[in-house]
Design an enzyme around this catalytic site. Sequence first.
Site, PDB file in Angstrom:
ATOM      1  N   CYS A   1      37.467  -1.057 -55.936  1.00 22.47           N
ATOM      2  CA  CYS A   1      37.571  -2.061 -56.984  1.00 22.47           C
ATOM      3  C   CYS A   1      37.341  -1.387 -58.340  1.00 22.47           C
ATOM      4  CB  CYS A   1      36.529  -3.155 -56.747  1.00 22.47           C
ATOM      5  SG  CYS A   1      36.236  -4.233 -58.145  1.00 22.47           S
TER       6      CYS A   1
ATOM      7  N   CYS B   1      29.391  -6.254 -55.283  1.00 21.26           N
ATOM      8  CA  CYS B   1      29.388  -5.328 -54.140  1.00 21.26           C
ATOM      9  C   CYS B   1      28.424  -4.179 -54.393  1.00 21.26           C
ATOM     10  CB  CYS B   1      30.777  -4.748 -53.905  1.00 21.26           C
ATOM     11  SG  CYS B   1      32.024  -5.918 -53.408  1.00 21.26           S
TER      12      CYS B   1
ATOM     13  N   CYS C   1      39.631  -7.224 -56.680  1.00 20.42           N
ATOM     14  CA  CYS C   1      38.353  -7.498 -56.015  1.00 20.42           C
ATOM     15  C   CYS C   1      38.534  -7.247 -54.525  1.00 20.42           C
ATOM     16  CB  CYS C   1      37.919  -8.939 -56.264  1.00 20.42           C
ATOM     17  SG  CYS C   1      36.365  -9.394 -55.429  1.00 20.42           S
TER      18      CYS C   1
ATOM     19  N   GLN D   1      30.445 -21.487 -43.733  1.00 20.61           N
ATOM     20  CA  GLN D   1      30.325 -20.033 -43.766  1.00 20.61           C
ATOM     21  C   GLN D   1      31.486 -19.418 -44.547  1.00 20.61           C
ATOM     22  OE1 GLN D   1      27.935 -18.113 -42.927  1.00 20.61           O
ATOM     23  NE2 GLN D   1      26.667 -19.295 -41.508  1.00 20.61           N
TER      24      GLN D   1
ATOM     25  N   GLU E   1      21.303 -32.887 -42.368  1.00 21.02           N
ATOM     26  CA  GLU E   1      21.731 -32.101 -43.530  1.00 21.02           C
ATOM     27  C   GLU E   1      21.404 -32.884 -44.791  1.00 21.02           C
ATOM     28  OE1 GLU E   1      23.069 -29.812 -46.381  1.00 21.02           O
ATOM     29  OE2 GLU E   1      23.055 -29.082 -44.314  1.00 21.02           O
TER      30      GLU E   1
ATOM     31  N   ASP F   1      19.399 -23.530 -38.910  1.00 22.95           N
ATOM     32  CA  ASP F   1      20.191 -22.654 -39.797  1.00 22.95           C
ATOM     33  C   ASP F   1      19.838 -23.015 -41.242  1.00 22.95           C
ATOM     34  OD1 ASP F   1      21.995 -20.969 -40.945  1.00 22.95           O
ATOM     35  OD2 ASP F   1      23.796 -21.946 -40.169  1.00 22.95           O
TER      36      ASP F   1
ATOM     37  N   CYS G   1      19.878 -16.243 -42.904  1.00 19.79           N
ATOM     38  CA  CYS G   1      20.656 -15.443 -43.848  1.00 19.79           C
ATOM     39  C   CYS G   1      19.743 -14.617 -44.764  1.00 19.79           C
ATOM     40  CB  CYS G   1      21.580 -16.329 -44.678  1.00 19.79           C
ATOM     41  SG  CYS G   1      20.751 -17.632 -45.600  1.00 19.79           S
TER      42      CYS G   1
END
Length: 453
Positions: free
Chosen positions: A72, A81, A161, A287, A338, A383, A410
């Site tokens: 990139c 990144c 990108c 996701q 949720e 999650d 995560c």
Amino acid sequence: MKKKDIVTFKIEDVRFPNKAYGFVEGEKVVVKNGIIGQTVSAQITKKRKSGIEGRLLEVLERSDLEQREGNCSHYADCGGCTYQTMKHEAELAMKEKQVRQLLQEAEIEIESWEGIVASPLETQYRNKCEFSFGDAYKDGPLALGMRKKMSHYEVVSLQDCNLVDHDFLQVVQNSLQFFQERNIPFYHRMRHDGCLRHLVVRKGKATGEMLIHLVTTSEIAFSLEAYKEMLLQLDLAGSICGILHSVNDGVADVVKSDTMEILYGKDYFVEKLFDLEFKVSAYSFFQTNTEGAEKLYDIVRDFAGDVANKTVFDLYCGTGTIGQIMAKAGSKKVMGIELVEEAVEAANENAKRNGLTNCEFLAGDVLKMVDTLEQKPDLIIIDPPREGVHPKAIGKIIDFQAPELVYVSCKPSSLANDLQVFQLAGYAIKRVKLMDMFPSTVHIETVVHMVRK
């Protein structure tokens, strides 16, 4: 060493998420975004009893773990990144080591460590990206893209990108040109004036449907109709299914809406996982790596085992992806919770779309809603968001005394804290497996299977 001194050292290791460190005159110096083996120069920014922190200025010598320059053109400036130049195998090994180290330090006793699974795609894997409006530099031209490294204000306008679909770049570049030609100002967070705030682009990898969402303040000095027509004339590989406009006059730099209108089409797109379809609305969690999500949910299915005739709780369920996968596998009943109401509406609609009658999704805070569940769960799937499970909610989850838990995390540091609580409450950590959902970035997903002793 004093504050503002410039020092040179070799990166010895990197702790999660991106805390690289080396030694200068026997003292440990921590900087962000380094790679093991690099020789770097850094400026000392903080010197405390807890340690010395610096700001990485330049990579003087590259690491043997790096295979190429960043593909990139924005790699040096953009904060998207961190590990773009790393060999992919080295990145996977580093992430696995980081998570294992965190869990070992938290004294988590793991019966079976099952390694890390690579993402099916290393590039162009994101199905969603939030782009920011700003200036390329202070008082410079309008920019649209990612925030610059080490900056809260300046924005890198994307020409290319590695993370996103080429259609995303077309939408970003043509949107920027549209607003530059009309001299439309971005919302200035310090002065609290201006118009343009965010542009969110989402695309179903399996369906090609694209949802484009522009967020501005109420100071609109351009034609929304003209903006819509410009987008619809773009030559895209996918198909635009909806164009949304939201007004946000709040001070916080987040994507939210005081009001929302549909400029074109519908306010959701459709994505597929396995043989299930999911309606994903503007603020629904889904996701961001579709192919990676299938790998992740394969791990969850494996850890959950045979769920036939079992009652499953799916906490922090989003649009109900995991819950519906469990329902499809033959669960007697799936109950999902949720916080985001529109995600719950989409989850219940998705269940109908997929012909599933054995699942139900409820809107509310997990901390409060678990008190309303009367069923006794055989399996609880968790999650949670990055900060992990609320301490009080963990207690209520434990009180269900479910025989098994599957935790999808995560953020490994939050996971380590939560697993300490579950372990003390009598849950054995049976299996741990990692999924690299976000190649080239600092992030990693971890799946944990727990069994009540």
